[in-house]
Design a protein around this motif. Structure first.
Motif, mmCIF file in Angstrom:
data_model
loop_
_atom_site.group_PDB
_atom_site.id
_atom_site.type_symbol
_atom_site.label_atom_id
_atom_site.label_comp_id
_atom_site.label_asym_id
_atom_site.label_seq_id
_atom_site.Cartn_x
_atom_site.Cartn_y
_atom_site.Cartn_z
ATOM 1 N N GLY A 12 0.778 -1.228 0.000
ATOM 2 C CA GLY A 12 0.000 0.000 0.000
ATOM 3 C C GLY A 12 0.812 1.280 0.000
ATOM 4 O O GLY A 12 0.310 2.332 0.391
ATOM 5 N N ALA A 13 2.042 1.234 -0.460
ATOM 6 C CA ALA A 13 2.903 2.417 -0.452
ATOM 7 C C ALA A 13 2.407 3.495 -1.416
ATOM 8 O O ALA A 13 2.617 4.677 -1.183
ATOM 9 N N GLY A 14 1.782 3.094 -2.507
ATOM 10 C CA GLY A 14 1.207 4.047 -3.442
ATOM 11 C C GLY A 14 2.150 4.613 -4.485
ATOM 12 O O GLY A 14 1.772 5.496 -5.252
ATOM 13 N N HIS A 15 3.381 4.120 -4.541
ATOM 14 C CA HIS A 15 4.335 4.628 -5.530
ATOM 15 C C HIS A 15 3.852 4.370 -6.954
ATOM 16 O O HIS A 15 4.108 5.183 -7.850
ATOM 17 N N CYS A 16 3.168 3.272 -7.171
ATOM 18 C CA CYS A 16 2.672 2.947 -8.509
ATOM 19 C C CYS A 16 1.634 3.961 -8.964
ATOM 20 O O CYS A 16 1.628 4.373 -10.122
ATOM 21 N N VAL A 17 0.781 4.387 -8.057
ATOM 22 C CA VAL A 17 -0.254 5.364 -8.393
ATOM 23 C C VAL A 17 0.378 6.704 -8.752
ATOM 24 O O VAL A 17 -0.051 7.377 -9.685
ATOM 25 N N LEU A 18 1.414 7.075 -8.031
ATOM 26 C CA LEU A 18 2.109 8.327 -8.332
ATOM 27 C C LEU A 18 2.809 8.258 -9.691
ATOM 28 O O LEU A 18 2.823 9.242 -10.434
ATOM 29 N N ALA A 19 3.359 7.103 -10.029
ATOM 30 C CA ALA A 19 4.095 6.943 -11.282
ATOM 31 C C ALA A 19 3.170 6.799 -12.491
ATOM 32 O O ALA A 19 3.480 7.303 -13.571
ATOM 33 N N ALA A 20 2.057 6.093 -12.321
ATOM 34 C CA ALA A 20 1.163 5.820 -13.457
ATOM 35 C C ALA A 20 -0.299 5.802 -12.995
ATOM 36 O O ALA A 20 -0.926 4.745 -12.905
ATOM 37 N N PRO A 21 -0.864 6.970 -12.694
ATOM 38 C CA PRO A 21 -2.239 7.014 -12.180
ATOM 39 C C PRO A 21 -3.305 6.552 -13.170
ATOM 40 O O PRO A 21 -4.423 6.222 -12.763
ATOM 41 N N PHE A 24 -2.856 2.506 -12.355
ATOM 42 C CA PHE A 24 -2.987 1.986 -10.989
ATOM 43 C C PHE A 24 -3.808 2.920 -10.115
ATOM 44 O O PHE A 24 -3.771 4.133 -10.273
ATOM 45 N N ASP A 25 -4.518 2.321 -9.167
ATOM 46 C CA ASP A 25 -5.234 3.066 -8.130
ATOM 47 C C ASP A 25 -5.068 2.283 -6.839
ATOM 48 O O ASP A 25 -4.414 1.233 -6.824
ATOM 49 N N GLN A 26 -5.659 2.778 -5.765
ATOM 50 C CA GLN A 26 -5.587 2.089 -4.482
ATOM 51 C C GLN A 26 -6.986 1.970 -3.897
ATOM 52 O O GLN A 26 -7.808 2.881 -4.051
ATOM 53 N N ARG A 27 -7.219 0.852 -3.201
ATOM 54 C CA ARG A 27 -8.494 0.679 -2.504
ATOM 55 C C ARG A 27 -8.566 1.674 -1.355
ATOM 56 O O ARG A 27 -7.564 1.903 -0.661
ATOM 57 N N ASP A 28 -9.731 2.238 -1.153
ATOM 58 C CA ASP A 28 -9.904 3.224 -0.094
ATOM 59 C C ASP A 28 -9.704 2.630 1.296
ATOM 60 O O ASP A 28 -9.127 3.272 2.170
ATOM 61 N N GLU A 29 -10.152 1.404 1.479
ATOM 62 C CA GLU A 29 -10.150 0.840 2.827
ATOM 63 C C GLU A 29 -8.762 0.447 3.349
ATOM 64 O O GLU A 29 -8.519 0.502 4.541
ATOM 65 N N ASP A 30 -7.842 0.070 2.449
ATOM 66 C CA ASP A 30 -6.540 -0.386 2.958
ATOM 67 C C ASP A 30 -5.345 0.027 2.091
ATOM 68 O O ASP A 30 -4.209 -0.300 2.401
ATOM 69 N N GLY A 31 -5.590 0.741 1.001
ATOM 70 C CA GLY A 31 -4.500 1.223 0.168
ATOM 71 C C GLY A 31 -3.885 0.212 -0.777
ATOM 72 O O GLY A 31 -2.921 0.505 -1.477
ATOM 73 N N ILE A 32 -4.444 -0.985 -0.826
ATOM 74 C CA ILE A 32 -3.914 -2.025 -1.710
ATOM 75 C C ILE A 32 -4.164 -1.640 -3.170
ATOM 76 O O ILE A 32 -5.189 -1.074 -3.519
ATOM 77 N N VAL A 33 -3.200 -1.966 -4.004
ATOM 78 C CA VAL A 33 -3.246 -1.589 -5.417
ATOM 79 C C VAL A 33 -4.455 -2.189 -6.137
ATOM 80 O O VAL A 33 -4.870 -3.314 -5.858
ATOM 81 N N VAL A 34 -4.991 -1.395 -7.068
ATOM 82 C CA VAL A 34 -6.055 -1.818 -7.970
ATOM 83 C C VAL A 34 -5.559 -1.537 -9.383
ATOM 84 O O VAL A 34 -5.104 -0.438 -9.673
ATOM 85 N N LEU A 35 -5.638 -2.523 -10.230
ATOM 86 C CA LEU A 35 -5.192 -2.385 -11.618
ATOM 87 C C LEU A 35 -6.345 -1.836 -12.457
ATOM 88 O O LEU A 35 -7.405 -2.450 -12.542
ATOM 89 N N LEU A 36 -6.125 -0.689 -13.067
ATOM 90 C CA LEU A 36 -7.149 -0.053 -13.894
ATOM 91 C C LEU A 36 -7.051 -0.459 -15.355
ATOM 92 O O LEU A 36 -8.052 -0.447 -16.070
ATOM 93 N N ASP A 37 -5.840 -0.776 -15.807
ATOM 94 C CA ASP A 37 -5.637 -1.100 -17.224
ATOM 95 C C ASP A 37 -4.513 -2.132 -17.344
ATOM 96 O O ASP A 37 -3.349 -1.792 -17.208
ATOM 97 N N ALA A 38 -4.877 -3.378 -17.584
ATOM 98 C CA ALA A 38 -3.887 -4.453 -17.682
ATOM 99 C C ALA A 38 -3.078 -4.402 -18.966
ATOM 100 O O ALA A 38 -2.000 -4.984 -19.048
ATOM 101 N N ARG A 39 -3.586 -3.695 -19.966
ATOM 102 C CA ARG A 39 -2.888 -3.554 -21.253
ATOM 103 C C ARG A 39 -2.826 -2.070 -21.621
ATOM 104 O O ARG A 39 -3.540 -1.614 -22.517
#
Length: 65
Positions: A12-21, A24-39
């Motif tokens: 849940g560090a969120g570095h991926c969201v900062l690099a490629a929003p 990537f996103d993060q779940r609100d409840e725990d900050g775990i990564v969510v993949l928005l676009d696999a390709r």
């Protein structure tokens, strides 16, 4: 490029969201990564590679397709 994430590894560090929003996103409840676009489109590949490189948990895997 095919992006895969391992939510079990994610810390849940969120570095991926900062690099490629757009990819990537993060779940609100725990900050775990969510993949928005696999390709993601080619113009985002460098940002996604940067996100994978800075992930402290190595939760992002990239495949060439």
């Amino acid at each position: 490029m095919l992006v895969r994430i391992d939510q079990d590894k994610c810390c849940g560090a969120g570095h991926c969201v900062l690099a490629a929003p757009e990819v990537f996103d993060q779940r609100d409840e725990d900050g775990i990564v969510v993949l928005l676009d696999a390709r993601p489109p080619a113009d985002l590949h460098q940002a996604v590679q940067d996100a994978a490189a800075v992930c402290p948990a190595a939760a992002i895997t990239l495949e060439t397709v």
